[in-house]
Design a protein around this motif. Structure first.
Motif, PDB file in Angstrom:
ATOM      1  N   TYR A 257      -8.066   0.099  -3.344  1.00  0.00           N
ATOM      2  CA  TYR A 257      -7.330  -0.065  -2.203  1.00  0.00           C
ATOM      3  C   TYR A 257      -6.917  -1.541  -1.618  1.00  0.00           C
ATOM      4  N   CYS A 258      -7.727  -2.640  -2.157  1.00  0.00           N
ATOM      5  CA  CYS A 258      -7.218  -3.636  -1.206  1.00  0.00           C
ATOM      6  C   CYS A 258      -5.747  -4.626  -2.426  1.00  0.00           C
ATOM      7  N   ILE A 259      -5.799  -3.996  -3.735  1.00  0.00           N
ATOM      8  CA  ILE A 259      -4.499  -4.372  -4.805  1.00  0.00           C
ATOM      9  C   ILE A 259      -3.577  -3.373  -4.399  1.00  0.00           C
ATOM     10  N   GLY A 260      -4.057  -2.207  -3.710  1.00  0.00           N
ATOM     11  CA  GLY A 260      -2.844  -1.647  -3.507  1.00  0.00           C
ATOM     12  C   GLY A 260      -1.972  -1.991  -2.070  1.00  0.00           C
ATOM     13  N   TRP A 261      -3.348  -1.973  -1.179  1.00  0.00           N
ATOM     14  CA  TRP A 261      -2.771  -2.319   0.167  1.00  0.00           C
ATOM     15  C   TRP A 261      -1.783  -3.717  -0.212  1.00  0.00           C
ATOM     16  N   LYS A 262      -1.869  -4.956  -0.491  1.00  0.00           N
ATOM     17  CA  LYS A 262      -0.738  -5.776  -1.036  1.00  0.00           C
ATOM     18  C   LYS A 262       0.729  -5.521  -1.364  1.00  0.00           C
ATOM     19  N   LYS A 263       0.297  -4.838  -2.536  1.00  0.00           N
ATOM     20  CA  LYS A 263       1.976  -4.191  -2.461  1.00  0.00           C
ATOM     21  C   LYS A 263       2.084  -2.868  -1.657  1.00  0.00           C
ATOM     22  N   VAL A 264       1.687  -2.779   0.068  1.00  0.00           N
ATOM     23  CA  VAL A 264       2.216  -1.363   0.060  1.00  0.00           C
ATOM     24  C   VAL A 264       2.806  -2.352   1.495  1.00  0.00           C
ATOM     25  N   THR A 265       2.334  -2.670   1.343  1.00  0.00           N
ATOM     26  CA  THR A 265       2.145  -4.363   3.065  1.00  0.00           C
ATOM     27  C   THR A 265       4.000  -4.197   3.478  1.00  0.00           C
ATOM     28  N   PRO A 266       5.013  -4.247   2.377  1.00  0.00           N
ATOM     29  CA  PRO A 266       5.853  -4.875   1.914  1.00  0.00           C
ATOM     30  C   PRO A 266       6.818  -3.180   1.964  1.00  0.00           C
ATOM     31  N   ALA A 267       6.603  -2.906   1.857  1.00  0.00           N
ATOM     32  CA  ALA A 267       7.313  -1.347   2.277  1.00  0.00           C
ATOM     33  C   ALA A 267       7.270  -0.489   3.380  1.00  0.00           C
ATOM     34  N   LEU A 268       6.710  -1.290   4.308  1.00  0.00           N
ATOM     35  CA  LEU A 268       6.096  -1.011   5.402  1.00  0.00           C
ATOM     36  C   LEU A 268       7.833  -0.992   6.445  1.00  0.00           C
ATOM     37  N   GLY A 269       8.377  -1.583   5.974  1.00  0.00           N
ATOM     38  CA  GLY A 269       9.823  -2.142   7.138  1.00  0.00           C
ATOM     39  C   GLY A 269       8.973  -3.428   8.273  1.00  0.00           C
ATOM     40  N   VAL A 270       8.210  -4.060   7.612  1.00  0.00           N
ATOM     41  CA  VAL A 270       7.566  -4.901   8.962  1.00  0.00           C
ATOM     42  C   VAL A 270       7.734  -6.112   8.713  1.00  0.00           C
ATOM     43  N   PRO A 271       8.663  -6.630   9.543  1.00  0.00           N
ATOM     44  CA  PRO A 271       9.264  -8.424   9.296  1.00  0.00           C
ATOM     45  C   PRO A 271       7.776  -9.478   8.961  1.00  0.00           C
ATOM     46  N   LYS A 272       8.780 -10.100   8.140  1.00  0.00           N
ATOM     47  CA  LYS A 272       8.458 -11.042   6.956  1.00  0.00           C
ATOM     48  C   LYS A 272       7.395 -12.363   7.966  1.00  0.00           C
ATOM     49  N   GLY A 273       7.789 -12.322   9.071  1.00  0.00           N
ATOM     50  CA  GLY A 273       6.476 -13.109   9.502  1.00  0.00           C
ATOM     51  C   GLY A 273       5.605 -12.141   9.819  1.00  0.00           C
ATOM     52  N   HIS A 274       5.591 -10.645   9.331  1.00  0.00           N
ATOM     53  CA  HIS A 274       4.080 -10.293  10.080  1.00  0.00           C
ATOM     54  C   HIS A 274       3.304  -9.998   8.914  1.00  0.00           C
ATOM     55  N   ILE A 275       4.245 -10.228   7.964  1.00  0.00           N
ATOM     56  CA  ILE A 275       2.994  -9.650   6.619  1.00  0.00           C
ATOM     57  C   ILE A 275       1.827  -9.828   5.838  1.00  0.00           C
ATOM     58  N   LYS A 276       1.800 -11.327   6.352  1.00  0.00           N
ATOM     59  CA  LYS A 276       0.221 -11.672   6.365  1.00  0.00           C
ATOM     60  C   LYS A 276      -0.847 -11.621   6.747  1.00  0.00           C
ATOM     61  N   ARG A 277       0.450 -10.838   8.103  1.00  0.00           N
ATOM     62  CA  ARG A 277      -1.088 -10.270   9.412  1.00  0.00           C
ATOM     63  C   ARG A 277      -2.047  -8.928   8.982  1.00  0.00           C
ATOM     64  N   VAL A 278      -0.254  -8.426   8.776  1.00  0.00           N
ATOM     65  CA  VAL A 278      -0.831  -7.032   8.862  1.00  0.00           C
ATOM     66  C   VAL A 278      -1.691  -6.918   7.457  1.00  0.00           C
ATOM     67  N   GLU A 279      -1.586  -7.479   6.231  1.00  0.00           N
ATOM     68  CA  GLU A 279      -2.999  -7.868   5.066  1.00  0.00           C
ATOM     69  C   GLU A 279      -3.485  -7.536   5.614  1.00  0.00           C
ATOM     70  N   VAL A 280      -4.006  -8.901   6.291  1.00  0.00           N
ATOM     71  CA  VAL A 280      -5.510  -8.954   6.826  1.00  0.00           C
ATOM     72  C   VAL A 280      -5.920  -7.788   8.429  1.00  0.00           C
ATOM     73  N   ILE A 281      -4.768  -6.881   8.788  1.00  0.00           N
ATOM     74  CA  ILE A 281      -5.306  -6.064   9.653  1.00  0.00           C
ATOM     75  C   ILE A 281      -5.975  -4.880   8.727  1.00  0.00           C
ATOM     76  N   GLY A 282      -4.900  -4.764   7.669  1.00  0.00           N
ATOM     77  CA  GLY A 282      -5.312  -4.023   5.982  1.00  0.00           C
ATOM     78  C   GLY A 282      -6.592  -3.863   6.012  1.00  0.00           C
ATOM     79  N   TYR A 283      -6.487  -5.184   5.091  1.00  0.00           N
ATOM     80  CA  TYR A 283      -8.331  -5.572   4.951  1.00  0.00           C
ATOM     81  C   TYR A 283      -9.784  -5.191   5.602  1.00  0.00           C
ATOM     82  N   ILE A 284      -9.457  -5.231   6.881  1.00  0.00           N
ATOM     83  CA  ILE A 284     -10.771  -5.210   8.373  1.00  0.00           C
ATOM     84  C   ILE A 284     -10.287  -3.781   8.571  1.00  0.00           C
ATOM     85  N   ILE A 285      -9.732  -2.716   8.352  1.00  0.00           N
ATOM     86  CA  ILE A 285      -9.671  -1.227   8.392  1.00  0.00           C
ATOM     87  C   ILE A 285     -10.354  -1.075   7.413  1.00  0.00           C
ATOM     88  N   GLY A 286      -9.890  -0.937   6.088  1.00  0.00           N
ATOM     89  CA  GLY A 286     -10.473  -0.922   4.465  1.00  0.00           C
ATOM     90  C   GLY A 286     -11.927  -1.089   4.892  1.00  0.00           C
TER      91      GLY A 286
END
Length: 298
Positions: free
Chosen positions: A269-298
């Protein structure tokens, strides 16, 4: 006078002759056309930053919106029906499976509420078999199965076409997702045979009063969602998956096996999540935050 009117008529005719019958009643040629390039440019600038919503709230909002969009388009409008190595099918199916695992994990917590709730939870899905197009499964299970098959086949296709070549130049680390994915596929197969198709006849049917409307709305506050104590509801015999779970986990080897599977899933999940986040259409300024949120949810 009539003379003045007739004198003005030729001028009016001359004025209208230029446009003819097809001429518009109102001339809008003086209006300015919209410059959509400015809109596209502004959107591009927003996507380079934090979009319209800054901070962690913005990151969470963009992540949820991206998830909703990708999950809706998981199977039906999918390019990978042709089984190409396009990663879009892999990404979308991964998002749906991620949501399913969260729901499944929360559902398994009903085991701590006792046999009525846990067996009622299992029977809840059985009562939805009418949605399964004649199969002994409901539409949710069938959609999840299609997503798993899509994820597996596209993952194997990408591994064969791309990752094996990368492994020669970058080492075995390029195959982390493929190896952990095959291990999880093995686990899921065993898990299905143990519980979904497991032998509960050895315990006999477990009788409970199932809510008439699938959910016991009167039991929401007490978390008694899948059974009712209303004596006017006749009891029905269901699979005793509560007893089956306790029987399986009395064996320490199976307990260790499931713990190891959870660890492997977290790595995948952790390896895959880092690859998924850019495909979500999230603004680049939020990508690091989205990665952290995903790790917390996981």
């Amino acid at each position: 006078s009539l003379g003045a009117a007739s004198a003005g008529a030729p001028a009016a005719v001359a004025a209208s002759a230029g446009g003819g019958a097809a001429a518009p009643l109102l001339d809008h040629s003086h209006g300015k056309a919209r410059d959509w390039s400015k809109c596209d440019k502004n959107r591009k600038l927003r996507m380079e930053g934090e979009g319209k919503i800054p901070g962690w709230i913005g990151a969470l909002c963009y992540m949820v919106l991206g998830f909703m969009k990708e999950i809706i388009f998981t199977i039906v409008p999918q390019k990978n029906i042709t089984l190409s190595n396009d990663r879009i099918g892999l990404t979308r199916s991964a998002m749906l499976l991620f949501i399913f695992i969260i729901i499944h994990a929360v559902g398994n917590l009903h085991v701590f509420l006792g046999p009525d709730d846990f067996n009622g939870y299992g029977y809840f899905y059985v009562r939805l078999y009418w949605t399964g197009f004649g199969l002994k499964a409901n539409i949710v299970e069938e959609y999840i199965l299609l997503s798993v098959l899509l994820h597996v086949f596209v993952g194997l296709k990408r591994t064969w076409d791309m990752k094996l070549a990368l492994a020669k130049s970058q080492g075995a680390g390029a195959l982390n997702l493929a190896i952990s994915g095959l291990m999880l596929l093995t686990f899921m197969t065993i898990h299905l045979f143990q519980f979904r198709f497991g032998d509960t006849e050895q315990f006999g049917p477990y009788y409970l009063r199932s809510p008439p409307y699938l959910i016991n709305f009167w039991g929401i506050l007490s978390l008694n969602l899948f059974w009712t104590d209303d004596t006017s509801v006749p009891p029905v015999g269901v699979r005793d998956i509560y007893a089956l779970e306790f029987q399986i986990f009395q064996n320490r080897l199976w307990s260790y096996f499931y713990i190891a599977a959870v660890v492997i899933f977290m790595i995948h999940y952790c390896i895959g999540w880092k690859k998924v986040t850019p495909a979500l259409g999230v603004p680049k300024g939020h990508i690091k935050r989205v990665e952290v949120i995903g790790y917390i949810i996981g």
